[in-house]
Structures are given as structure tokens and as C-alpha cells.
Design a protein around this motif. Structure first.
Motif, PDB file in Angstrom:
ATOM      1  N   TRP A  61       0.843  -1.199   0.000  1.00 56.84           N
ATOM      2  CA  TRP A  61       0.000   0.000   0.000  1.00 56.84           C
ATOM      3  C   TRP A  61       0.879   1.252   0.000  1.00 56.84           C
ATOM      4  O   TRP A  61       0.618   2.208  -0.721  1.00 56.84           O
ATOM      5  N   TYR A  62       1.909   1.240   0.839  1.00 61.83           N
ATOM      6  CA  TYR A  62       2.822   2.383   0.941  1.00 61.83           C
ATOM      7  C   TYR A  62       3.438   2.682  -0.428  1.00 61.83           C
ATOM      8  O   TYR A  62       3.457   3.832  -0.874  1.00 61.83           O
ATOM      9  N   LEU A  63       3.942   1.647  -1.075  1.00 55.13           N
ATOM     10  CA  LEU A  63       4.578   1.822  -2.381  1.00 55.13           C
ATOM     11  C   LEU A  63       3.585   2.334  -3.427  1.00 55.13           C
ATOM     12  O   LEU A  63       3.876   3.291  -4.155  1.00 55.13           O
ATOM     13  N   ILE A  64       2.421   1.725  -3.485  1.00 50.39           N
ATOM     14  CA  ILE A  64       1.414   2.151  -4.460  1.00 50.39           C
ATOM     15  C   ILE A  64       0.977   3.582  -4.197  1.00 50.39           C
ATOM     16  O   ILE A  64       0.900   4.404  -5.122  1.00 50.39           O
ATOM     17  N   GLU A  65       0.710   3.896  -2.932  1.00 47.47           N
ATOM     18  CA  GLU A  65       0.285   5.259  -2.613  1.00 47.47           C
ATOM     19  C   GLU A  65       1.392   6.265  -2.925  1.00 47.47           C
ATOM     20  O   GLU A  65       1.135   7.342  -3.446  1.00 47.47           O
ATOM     21  N   LEU A  70       3.357  10.543  -6.208  1.00 49.53           N
ATOM     22  CA  LEU A  70       4.462  11.055  -7.011  1.00 49.53           C
ATOM     23  C   LEU A  70       3.960  11.494  -8.392  1.00 49.53           C
ATOM     24  O   LEU A  70       4.354  12.545  -8.902  1.00 49.53           O
ATOM     25  N   ALA A  71       3.072  10.721  -8.966  1.00 47.44           N
ATOM     26  CA  ALA A  71       2.492  11.086 -10.266  1.00 47.44           C
ATOM     27  C   ALA A  71       1.677  12.375 -10.150  1.00 47.44           C
ATOM     28  O   ALA A  71       1.685  13.210 -11.056  1.00 47.44           O
ATOM     29  N   GLN A  72       1.013  12.559  -9.010  1.00 47.01           N
ATOM     30  CA  GLN A  72       0.200  13.760  -8.790  1.00 47.01           C
ATOM     31  C   GLN A  72       1.062  14.973  -8.477  1.00 47.01           C
ATOM     32  O   GLN A  72       0.848  16.052  -9.017  1.00 47.01           O
ATOM     33  N   LYS A  73       2.002  14.803  -7.583  1.00 46.84           N
ATOM     34  CA  LYS A  73       2.782  15.926  -7.050  1.00 46.84           C
ATOM     35  C   LYS A  73       4.014  16.240  -7.887  1.00 46.84           C
ATOM     36  O   LYS A  73       4.556  17.334  -7.798  1.00 46.84           O
ATOM     37  N   ASN A  78       7.220  16.055  -1.667  1.00 50.53           N
ATOM     38  CA  ASN A  78       5.784  16.309  -1.506  1.00 50.53           C
ATOM     39  C   ASN A  78       4.984  15.018  -1.582  1.00 50.53           C
ATOM     40  O   ASN A  78       3.989  14.859  -0.868  1.00 50.53           O
ATOM     41  N   ALA A  79       5.400  14.090  -2.423  1.00 49.81           N
ATOM     42  CA  ALA A  79       4.719  12.799  -2.525  1.00 49.81           C
ATOM     43  C   ALA A  79       4.846  12.033  -1.215  1.00 49.81           C
ATOM     44  O   ALA A  79       3.867  11.464  -0.711  1.00 49.81           O
ATOM     45  N   TYR A  80       6.039  12.035  -0.643  1.00 53.48           N
ATOM     46  CA  TYR A  80       6.273  11.344   0.632  1.00 53.48           C
ATOM     47  C   TYR A  80       5.372  11.900   1.732  1.00 53.48           C
ATOM     48  O   TYR A  80       4.721  11.140   2.451  1.00 53.48           O
ATOM     49  N   TYR A  81       5.323  13.209   1.869  1.00 57.25           N
ATOM     50  CA  TYR A  81       4.522  13.816   2.930  1.00 57.25           C
ATOM     51  C   TYR A  81       3.020  13.673   2.698  1.00 57.25           C
ATOM     52  O   TYR A  81       2.235  13.851   3.627  1.00 57.25           O
ATOM     53  N   ALA A  82       2.594  13.325   1.493  1.00 53.00           N
ATOM     54  CA  ALA A  82       1.175  13.153   1.187  1.00 53.00           C
ATOM     55  C   ALA A  82       0.677  11.728   1.441  1.00 53.00           C
ATOM     56  O   ALA A  82      -0.531  11.486   1.436  1.00 53.00           O
ATOM     57  N   ILE A  83       1.569  10.792   1.694  1.00 54.37           N
ATOM     58  CA  ILE A  83       1.169   9.402   1.962  1.00 54.37           C
ATOM     59  C   ILE A  83       0.367   9.360   3.263  1.00 54.37           C
ATOM     60  O   ILE A  83       0.761   9.955   4.266  1.00 54.37           O
ATOM     61  N   SER A  84      -0.747   8.647   3.240  1.00 52.99           N
ATOM     62  CA  SER A  84      -1.641   8.610   4.404  1.00 52.99           C
ATOM     63  C   SER A  84      -0.930   8.141   5.676  1.00 52.99           C
ATOM     64  O   SER A  84      -1.160   8.690   6.757  1.00 52.99           O
ATOM     65  N   TYR A  90       3.039  11.982  11.198  1.00 53.53           N
ATOM     66  CA  TYR A  90       3.530  13.340  11.440  1.00 53.53           C
ATOM     67  C   TYR A  90       2.553  14.163  12.269  1.00 53.53           C
ATOM     68  O   TYR A  90       2.965  14.954  13.119  1.00 53.53           O
ATOM     69  N   LEU A  91       1.267  13.979  12.050  1.00 53.75           N
ATOM     70  CA  LEU A  91       0.280  14.748  12.814  1.00 53.75           C
ATOM     71  C   LEU A  91       0.234  14.352  14.286  1.00 53.75           C
ATOM     72  O   LEU A  91      -0.194  15.135  15.126  1.00 53.75           O
ATOM     73  N   HIS A  92       0.690  13.139  14.601  1.00 53.55           N
ATOM     74  CA  HIS A  92       0.582  12.646  15.974  1.00 53.55           C
ATOM     75  C   HIS A  92       1.922  12.310  16.618  1.00 53.55           C
ATOM     76  O   HIS A  92       1.944  11.762  17.710  1.00 53.55           O
ATOM     77  N   ASP A  93       3.029  12.668  15.989  1.00 58.75           N
ATOM     78  CA  ASP A  93       4.322  12.265  16.567  1.00 58.75           C
ATOM     79  C   ASP A  93       4.662  13.001  17.860  1.00 58.75           C
ATOM     80  O   ASP A  93       5.487  12.529  18.629  1.00 58.75           O
TER      81      ASP A  93
END
Length: 111
Positions: A61-65, A70-73, A78-84, A90-93
Motif C-alpha cells: 500500500w505504501y509503495l502504491i500510494e 508522485l504522479a500527482q505531485k 511532496n509525494a512522501y509527505y502526502a502518503i496517508s 507526522y500529525l501525531h508524533d
């Protein structure tokens, strides 16, 4: 279990990351990072995510997302930080009690 291996981390992430989680290990770039509570908490969130998706599911899932982002961004960072998974971590660290009250599959709301 926390391991330190700059060489391995650079090989896997291309010098991008300070840490990576590969069940059941958290691999850090340097010994000094062992005291970085938010980084360790971030990686522990990934451990939980990996368990929820039975490891292989997480990595696929990580790789596909990542590839979709990456195709979008059109930009690696930016692609890395957009992964769910990363958005949740990051929001809860800085919430050191997060894993105690985190619901199963909480990363879904960050897709």
C-alpha cells in the motif's frame, strides 16, 4: 527494537530519512536520534500501521500510494509527505499517548 545503521538507511532511503521502520525494527541514522521522542513515536505509529495490514499489505500500500502521489505531485518530498501513513504519523508524533487511544486503521482518514 531500535537499531542504528547509517549505511543501511542511506542504501534504502538515499540519504532522505533519519529513520525507517521495518517490522520489528526501527532503524536510525545515528545513536543521538535514540533520544528524539517525537521521531521514535512517529516510527512506533508506523509499527502499528504495519501490524494492522499484516506487514506485506502495508509495504505494498505504501509503495502504491507513494507512486500515485508522485504522479500527482511530481516531486519526491511532496509525494512522501502526502502518503496517508506519513500524514497520520507526522500529525501525531508529538502526542506521546496517541497509540494508547488510536483506533484501528486510523490512517484511513488521511487518505
Amino acid at each position: 527494537m531500535i537499531l542504528v545503521s547509517r549505511r543501511f538507511l542511506n542504501l534504502i532511503t538515499g540519504k532522505f530519512a533519519q529513520a525507517i521502520t521495518l517490522w520489528p525494527f526501527i532503524i536510525l541514522k545515528s545513536k543521538e536520534l535514540r533520544t528524539d521522542r517525537s521521531l521514535i513515536n512517529h516510527e512506533r505509529i508506523h509499527l502499528r500501521q504495519q501490524l494492522e495490514l499484516f506487514l506485506i499489505g502495508f509495504y505494498l500500500w505504501y509503495l502504491i500510494e507513494f507512486l500515485v502521489r508522485l504522479a500527482q505531485k511530481k516531486d519526491f518530498t511532496n509525494a512522501y509527505y502526502a502518503i496517508s501513513f506519513e500524514r497520520e504519523a507526522y500529525l501525531h508524533d508529538l502526542d506521546f499517548g496517541y497509540l494508547k487511544h488510536r483506533r484501528l486503521f486510523a490512517f484511513f482518514k488521511y487518505i
